[in-house]
Write an enzyme that holds these catalytic residues in place. Structure first.
Site, PDB file in Angstrom:
ATOM      1  N   GLN A 259       0.797  -1.293  -0.006  1.00  0.00           N
ATOM      2  CA  GLN A 259       0.108   0.073  -0.003  1.00  0.00           C
ATOM      3  C   GLN A 259       0.794   1.129   0.163  1.00  0.00           C
ATOM      4  OE1 GLN A 259      -3.291  -0.010  -0.344  1.00  0.00           O
ATOM      5  NE2 GLN A 259      -2.905  -2.170  -0.697  1.00  0.00           N
ATOM      6  N   HIS A 262       1.780   2.800  -3.205  1.00  0.00           N
ATOM      7  CA  HIS A 262       0.892   3.759  -4.182  1.00  0.00           C
ATOM      8  C   HIS A 262       1.202   5.375  -3.958  1.00  0.00           C
ATOM      9  CE1 HIS A 262      -1.906   0.840  -5.950  1.00  0.00           C
ATOM     10  NE2 HIS A 262      -2.057   0.173  -4.905  1.00  0.00           N
ATOM     11  N   GLU A 328      -9.735   0.417   4.683  1.00  0.00           N
ATOM     12  CA  GLU A 328     -10.069  -0.170   3.316  1.00  0.00           C
ATOM     13  C   GLU A 328      -9.788  -1.565   3.200  1.00  0.00           C
ATOM     14  OE1 GLU A 328      -7.550   1.662   0.372  1.00  0.00           O
ATOM     15  OE2 GLU A 328      -8.839   1.149  -1.437  1.00  0.00           O
ATOM     16  N   HIS A 329      -8.539  -1.882   3.636  1.00  0.00           N
ATOM     17  CA  HIS A 329      -7.965  -3.420   3.475  1.00  0.00           C
ATOM     18  C   HIS A 329      -7.638  -3.831   4.770  1.00  0.00           C
ATOM     19  CE1 HIS A 329      -6.724  -1.666  -0.542  1.00  0.00           C
ATOM     20  NE2 HIS A 329      -7.635  -2.494  -0.965  1.00  0.00           N
ATOM     21  N   ASP A 362      -6.421  -6.926  -5.233  1.00  0.00           N
ATOM     22  CA  ASP A 362      -6.297  -5.853  -6.192  1.00  0.00           C
ATOM     23  C   ASP A 362      -6.550  -6.320  -7.801  1.00  0.00           C
ATOM     24  OD1 ASP A 362      -5.764  -3.874  -4.577  1.00  0.00           O
ATOM     25  OD2 ASP A 362      -3.535  -4.374  -4.435  1.00  0.00           O
ATOM     26  N   HIS A 421     -54.190  14.897  -1.033  1.00  0.00           N
ATOM     27  CA  HIS A 421     -54.134  13.595  -0.680  1.00  0.00           C
ATOM     28  C   HIS A 421     -55.082  12.913  -0.266  1.00  0.00           C
ATOM     29  CE1 HIS A 421     -49.786  15.184  -1.202  1.00  0.00           C
ATOM     30  NE2 HIS A 421     -49.298  14.042  -1.041  1.00  0.00           N
TER      31      HIS A 421
END
Lengths: 430, 430
Positions: A259, A262, A328-329, A362, A421
């Site tokens: 990670q 990235h 996230e992971h 991924d 209504h």
């Protein structure tokens, strides 16, 4: 890298600081993006020509300049290495299978009051996918966005992608071929997102826009939310690895770095119950950083945002930490990941056991790699076929059913001060 | 009111103008809302005290001033009319039943490559519901927002509602009692939305914010999208009635007026194949407008935004018109609504047959009345339990499975220039 231990007297304070640390810069691109959206809305294709010349150094002059043809994509697919072709095919097959199992079921039933009720899911008519150009041009992203749209049944999928000085990534084109994409526009940035949302003479508007992009692209999607559907507000990637001392420290180090490489804003966190193991992982990271072509980025991320948290007992202490981080992971490199998973309320995706490095998710595992970041797993989910579909509810009453439940509707309508209504029901009860 | 006919030579142009007419004013409240959000984020409860004094004329001085107690709600429930109590109970029971059938299923399976895959749905920890005060304080809205959250399994539901000069609507409090709400804060406007998103000393932050509100509330939700989850960007209400000549014109007129009475920006459209019937509906509307206590609002809406479209053949011409309008509510007052429904791709909710006026869906039918407006049914859905839940995917490989699919992941990681991704897989393949 920060090192914390739950036995530290100030752990609670330091952990809260870690959870709340903001890695997403307040972007000051909002004004520029607003301007670009307005210009494309009124200027259409001419605006795209000008922005593309300015930002991508690419001229949209002839008709042929605007699009990458399906033939060009097929050619790219033939020209990449055979093992790359096979890998793309395997990834596409597995992503397709996982997302096919996600298709929601329609409902249609009549209840005890005689009221027919139901809901029908349908795909949107058209989806637009943003595919970054340049460094971050990832064929896997194209597959992860295009295949769920296809599986949802979307008839028209339009890809926009910048081609700086005319260059495009052959692997991305090959992935487009694999995903059956035949509409690729050579435009990028906020201007491409605007074109997809509003439409231009050349580019028909779409209903949903998904896909990653830089700060301008993300802000354009945010501003256009409501004009079109969007996938999510995405931030820097993150991984949280829970590992006991019976792991190979090199494996766990590589997982954390996967990670970190990235982006400098990415975050990698290790939770372990073994202080000696923590030190070995830290050493291995330092060693591997020197060997990686992405080492500079990974080091910046690890130095600024990395953390190792030593706990006295994984089963007892990790769940609360995991839930507060809502990462996230989440990788569970322990003997019994199953029981720990049951205690995890907030995570984008969970990777079970020592043989499931996050990178598998991924590319080839099948579930979507577009996942909520920045603690948004507390309230949002990864990309799925549902992002490309919408649900229409339906209601059907007959004379008997309206007598059963109509009077209550009229009572509430009167109580809310909405006489028309009430009347629409009462006329039918006469 | 505009009258169109598909036989007019300029029908296409006029219909497109009708579809594209903007009823949502460009709101210039964005700057003010941004300011309020910042003030509450830094000023917390003190900021709420000041805004509430200024906008609601209500003082948050003592601890008791901040909340409406569950006892007060129970009391309100006992004090409203018995038929109102019964109507609320019936509505709640039916809304609950419909939304319970909506709960998604978890998945957990092992595929042919030996890869364990799945997804788990879980509720968010906390949801915040905005309930307008004053004129538009609707008990039905409270039920439609609170019950799906409860059914989803949300443990904490916090309601915010302005109480101008201390006043609150007894029916709304009664509805809160029916829905089992025990946390009601007497704050409103953008400041209340900010408090829910960021949290203050008194009000703990939530994960998702839903519920209708004025332009400030809507803009606050839009700006906070990403910090929290939100339900949708909502616009003025709308109804599209498809009716042949074999309907009572008074019924159809009342149906059209039931949307028009909401707001001058609401829109009511009739599609019919019978010109004489169209005239009778139009006459009946004029007559009923004079009898309604909401007549002024309804007239403003009908005059500015109402339309009657005469087609030569409902089955042949209506589907395209319906899909282009993508309306919030679509009523099919014809003999065979079923076959027409099959051709409708875009609608928030469909009401089948002559005995299903839209108002039934507002109160007691069961499906949610929070529906996409302004043609957003092209890409979004009504409120559901899914808005209060999120999905975590999971992946588990063993030694054999990683040998089957790991090499392809490593190949793609190398191709994308992400060596640590590749290494995390390759180390395990050694």
């Amino acid at each position: 890298m920060k090192q914390l231990s739950t036995s530290d007297p100030d752990f609670a304070k330091r952990f809260t600081r870690l959870v709340e640390a903001r890695r997403e810069a307040d972007s000051d691109v909002a004004g520029q993006v607003l301007d670009i959206l307005r210009t494309v809305r009124t200027g259409g294709d001419n605006a795209l020509v000008q922005y593309t010349q300015r930002y991508d150094g690419y001229s949209l002059v002839e008709d042929d300049d605007w699009r990458v043809s399906p033939e060009r994509c097929a050619e790219a697919y033939e020209q990449i290495a055979p093992e790359e072709r096979e890998a793309l095919d395997l990834a596409a097959r597995r992503i397709r299978a996982y997302h096919e199992a996600q298709l929601p079921e329609n409902r249609d039933y009549t209840d005890d009051d005689g009221v027919r009720l139901g809901a029908t899911w349908r795909p949107v008519d058209a989806a637009g996918l943003y595919v970054p150009g340049g460094r971050a041009a990832y064929p896997s992203s194209l597959l992860m966005n295009a295949i769920p749209a296809r599986v949802a049944g979307v008839e028209r999928i339009a890809v926009v992608t910048p081609t700086p000085r005319g260059n495009s990534n052959p692997l991305v084109l090959a992935a487009a071929h694999v995903a059956g994409i035949d509409e690729i526009w050579r435009v990028g940035g906020a201007q491409a997102v605007a074109a997809l949302a509003y439409g231009t003479d050349r580019i028909a508007p779409v209903d949903v826009i998904t896909g990653p992009g830089n700060a301008y692209v993300a802000e354009a999607k945010r501003q256009l939310y409501g004009v079109v559907g969007i996938d999510m507000v995405a931030g820097p990637s993150e991984i949280l690895v829970v590992a006991d001392g019976r792991n190979d420290p090199d494996w766990i180090a590589a997982d954390l770095l996967s990670q970190a490489e990235h982006d400098p804003t990415s975050q990698s966190i290790l939770i372990t119950d073994d202080e000696g193991f923590a030190a070995m992982v830290s050493d291995s990271i330092d060693l591997q950083l020197g060997q990686l072509s992405t080492g500079k980025t990974a080091k910046a991320s690890w130095d600024a945002n990395g953390a190792i948290i030593v706990v006295s007992d994984i089963a007892g202490e990790a769940p609360e930490l995991i839930n507060r981080l809502a990462a996230e992971h989440v990788e569970l490199a322990i003997d019994d990941p199953e029981s720990l998973m049951r205690d995890i309320r907030h995570a984008g995706s969970i990777f079970l056991g020592r043989m499931t490095p996050e990178a598998l998710g991924d590319y080839v595992a099948g579930p979507n790699h577009v996942l909520p970041t920045g603690r948004r797993a507390r309230f949002s989910s990864g990309l799925s076929v549902l992002d490309f579909m919408k649900r229409t509810s339906f209601i059907g009453l007959d004379d008997k059913a309206i007598r059963a439940i109509g009077p209550a509707a009229a009572t509430l309508a009167h109580a809310e001060g909405l006489p028309a209504h009430a009347k629409s029901v009462e006329l039918r009860l006469k």
